[in-house]
Scaffold this motif. Structure first.
Motif, PDB file in Angstrom:
ATOM      1  N   THR A 133      72.896 -47.279  13.296  1.00 35.54           N
ATOM      2  CA  THR A 133      72.114 -46.063  13.552  1.00 35.54           C
ATOM      3  C   THR A 133      72.639 -44.885  12.749  1.00 35.54           C
ATOM      4  N   ALA A 134      73.024 -45.122  11.507  1.00 35.68           N
ATOM      5  CA  ALA A 134      73.501 -44.033  10.652  1.00 35.68           C
ATOM      6  C   ALA A 134      72.404 -42.979  10.510  1.00 35.68           C
ATOM      7  N   SER A 154      76.830 -52.642  -1.962  1.00 35.02           N
ATOM      8  CA  SER A 154      75.570 -52.701  -1.213  1.00 35.02           C
ATOM      9  C   SER A 154      75.877 -53.100   0.224  1.00 35.02           C
ATOM     10  N   ALA A 155      75.185 -52.477   1.166  1.00 37.07           N
ATOM     11  CA  ALA A 155      75.430 -52.767   2.581  1.00 37.07           C
ATOM     12  C   ALA A 155      75.056 -54.202   2.901  1.00 37.07           C
ATOM     13  N   ARG A 207      79.948 -43.948   5.265  1.00 43.96           N
ATOM     14  CA  ARG A 207      80.019 -43.416   3.911  1.00 43.96           C
ATOM     15  C   ARG A 207      79.533 -41.978   3.902  1.00 43.96           C
ATOM     16  N   THR A 208      80.329 -41.110   3.287  1.00 48.65           N
ATOM     17  CA  THR A 208      79.932 -39.708   3.174  1.00 48.65           C
ATOM     18  C   THR A 208      79.562 -39.340   1.744  1.00 48.65           C
ATOM     19  N   GLU A 214      76.420 -30.799  13.435  1.00 51.54           N
ATOM     20  CA  GLU A 214      75.802 -31.749  12.512  1.00 51.54           C
ATOM     21  C   GLU A 214      75.510 -33.084  13.196  1.00 51.54           C
ATOM     22  N   LEU A 215      74.844 -33.954  12.452  1.00 54.06           N
ATOM     23  CA  LEU A 215      74.610 -35.310  12.937  1.00 54.06           C
ATOM     24  C   LEU A 215      75.940 -36.021  13.104  1.00 54.06           C
ATOM     25  N   PRO A 216      76.112 -36.790  14.163  1.00 52.01           N
ATOM     26  CA  PRO A 216      77.419 -37.410  14.426  1.00 52.01           C
ATOM     27  C   PRO A 216      77.769 -38.490  13.402  1.00 52.01           C
ATOM     28  N   ASP A 217      79.070 -38.654  13.169  1.00 53.34           N
ATOM     29  CA  ASP A 217      79.530 -39.733  12.295  1.00 53.34           C
ATOM     30  C   ASP A 217      79.634 -41.024  13.107  1.00 53.34           C
ATOM     31  N   LEU A 218      80.223 -42.060  12.508  1.00 54.83           N
ATOM     32  CA  LEU A 218      80.292 -43.369  13.160  1.00 54.83           C
ATOM     33  C   LEU A 218      81.016 -43.285  14.507  1.00 54.83           C
TER      34      LEU A 218
END
Length: 607
Positions: free
Chosen positions: A351-352, A426-427, A453-454, A318-322
């Motif tokens: 770069t999430a 909110s970010a 955040r997942t 999968e796409l990498p986490d932080l």
């Protein structure tokens, strides 16, 4: 072939071209020229007379006339001192006729076809006729690939799952003693750029075994049966090199579901798939031949390919986490000369959703920017700018924007930032700019989450929509008009609102009812409704209601903070680009506060 053709032409065809010099004349002309002494030689052939003349201009011509009942012809020729003879009429042999009529055209056709086919194959890089049925798989050994798990970052779960394969290739007896058999095939599934191919090569490098690499598209040939022959050859080579790893990239090319109706299918693809299934059943897994495959479209694969005994182990990549993104950035940064104080965590948070390939591109873009700036080391600002380049494109510093439009753009971006800052969940605002980009963006507001955040709550989803509507709300509030600058905001807000209703179960009217399915989840996700037209109309009403409520909330926030809206916009127009810290410094002076439910409350507690 060319020499043979030239010999045939020289022996059989060119003599025929001599007939082009023959000229027919009447018998009276022949007799007159004999009497005038112009004829030098005569040959009587069957029912015709051929003769040559003495005139230099006509020396290359052969004149022909019909043979008449003329008893005095011989005397005339004798008196005119003409050399004459009588010969048997020359006729072409049946063999010569057959060669000229059939063999020669066929040979020419085949020869030209071979030459054209060879030229096309050279241009297309295809195999020669002697290599049809060969797999053309690239074979790597550890000395050439040099890849290990240390080169793969951000995919700890996938590496852990593949470690068992490496251990089996190192110690097959340990598994044989207990009677365990390793899965014959493992399928690496994930979005493009996440490192599926790199993982497969790392497995081979860790196990120190040969690595066969071939793309699924290389099995598909113009001639039916060639793909199946390539599969047989690939597995034959693999058995000879065992223990080894066979990696088939983009296996969905040949592994798509077969047509159940038997109509409209591709026979070559199905034969190739059938041969692959047969080969996977036929080889002995205890020899140490491990089949790895990669795809980003697992839903299209044939069920027979995924059953136990074939590709029965599915490994998500999968796409990498932080933490994974930060590790990937550090791996790629090892090859780049950088300043000592680089905060990769900031870049990772910005770069999430980025893949490993995109992160590698970001590091490379930063190095290119440092070179363009005349520096020998990559700085933090280079990495941050490269993130913006990947997201929005390069700066269009030469773009000419009128002061009026620039003012609207500034209010639009501050509208986004102000609405985001005045909401909970909110970010934080990271950067605001009104410098145009090559992607077409006239400006943008960047928000960066503090933590990974997942999950996304209903409140967070709604607040995102409110933030997206903040730019248009600022235009309406200040200029009493709307512009096309909010087109992307409208698209994003609508997408989230529709997902809330159809996929996330965040609607009171539809509760937890599934109204939409998503296919190709790793390639952007194509959504399709699974409901009646009447329900679709109700969905549209619900989506519109969510967006309207968000729009109204954004306008209300901006009205309550209109002074700050003007102040921040003036500062942005002056600087063109401001950081999140500068934005919050100005906003925090005598600003209102926000309650937990997102409503605007003044400092004295009165709404």
């Amino acid at each position: 072939m060319v020499i043979l053709i030239m010999m045939l032409l020289n022996a059989l065809v060119f003599p025929e071209f001599l007939d082009q010099h023959i000229k027919e004349v009447d018998y009276g002309t022949f007799l007159k020229r004999v009497e005038d002494g112009d004829v030098s030689q005569v040959q009587i052939e069957g029912n015709r007379i051929a003769f040559l003349v003495k005139n230099e201009d006509e020396k290359n011509n052969i004149y022909v006339t019909g043979l008449m009942e003329d008893p005095d012809l011989v005397n005339r020729l004798y008196k005119a001192d003409v050399k004459f003879t009588k010969d048997i009429p020359r006729e072409k042999s049946p063999l010569q006729n057959f060669i000229i009529t059939w063999i020669l055209p066929m040979a020419l056709f085949i020869g030209i076809g071979q030459i054209l086919t060879r030229q096309m194959r050279k241009r297309m890089g295809g195999p020669s006729a002697m290599t049809f049925g060969k797999s053309n798989a690239k074979i790597y050994v550890q000395a050439k690939t040099g890849k290990t798990f240390a080169d793969v970052a951000g995919q700890d779960e996938a590496k852990e799952a593949l470690n068992e394969i490496v251990d089996f290739l190192h110690n097959p007896k340990k598994y044989a003693e207990i009677g365990a058999a390793l899965p014959k095939g493992a399928l690496l599934v994930g979005p493009p750029g996440t490192g599926k191919t790199l993982l497969a090569r790392a497995v081979a490098g860790e196990a120190n075994v040969p690595f066969f690499s071939i793309s699924g598209s290389e099995f598909v040939e113009m001639f039916v049966g060639m793909g199946a022959a390539k599969v047989r050859d690939l597995f034959k080579q693999a058995n000879e090199k065992a223990p080894c790893i066979v990696f088939i990239d983009e296996i969905d090319t040949i592994g798509k579901k077969r047509d159940s109706g038997g109509i409209g299918g591709n026979d070559e693809r199905e034969q190739t798939l059938n041969q692959l299934l047969t080969e996977m059943d036929g080889f002995d897994g205890k020899k140490g031949v491990v089949i790895l495959a990669a795809t980003n479209r697992p839903e299209t694969l044939d069920k027979a390919l995924l059953r136990p005994g074939r590709f029965d182990r599915r490994i998500p990549v999968e796409l990498p986490d932080l933490a994974g993104r930060e590790a990937i950035l550090k791996v790629h940064a090892e090859k780049i000369k950088m300043e000592s104080k680089i905060d990769f965590n900031v870049i990772a948070r910005a770069t999430a959703g980025a893949s490993g390939a995109e992160l590698a591109n970001i590091v490379n873009e930063a190095a290119l920017r440092a070179v363009r700036s005349g520096r020998s080391l990559v700085a933090q600002e280079d990495l941050e700018e490269s993130v913006e380049v990947i997201i929005a494109g390069y700066q269009r510093k030469g773009a000419v924007i009128s002061p009026k439009e620039k003012n609207i753009i500034a209010y639009h971006e501050i509208g986004h930032a102000l609405v985001a800052a005045k909401q909970t969940d909110s970010a934080p605002v990271h950067k605001i700019t009104i410098i145009p980009r090559t992607s077409g963006a006239l400006g943008y507001t960047m928000q960066v989450e503090e933590d990974e955040r997942t999950l996304m709550s209903k409140e967070q989803a709604f607040n995102k929509i409110v933030t997206f509507t903040g730019g248009r709300a600022a235009e309406e509030l200040i200029f009493n008009t709307v512009t096309s600058g909010a087109s992307n905001d409208i698209e994003q807000a609508t997408r989230i609102a529709r997902a809330m209703v159809t996929r996330f179960g965040m609607s009171e009217n539809f509760d937890m009812m599934a109204l939409e399915t998503v296919s190709n989840q790793y390639l952007g996700g194509d959504a399709s409704l699974i409901c009646s037209p009447e329900t679709a109309a109700r969905i549209d009403e619900e989506v519109l209601s969510i967006i309207k409520n968000a729009h109204e909330k954004a306008i209300r926030i901006l009205k309550e903070n209109q002074d700050k809206l003007h102040e921040l916009t003036s500062y942005l127009l002056e600087k063109e680009t401001i950081t999140g810290e500068e934005f919050m410094d100005i906003l925090s002076k005598d600003s209102n506060i926000i309650s937990k439910d997102g409503d605007i409350v003044s400092k004295d507690g009165v709404e």
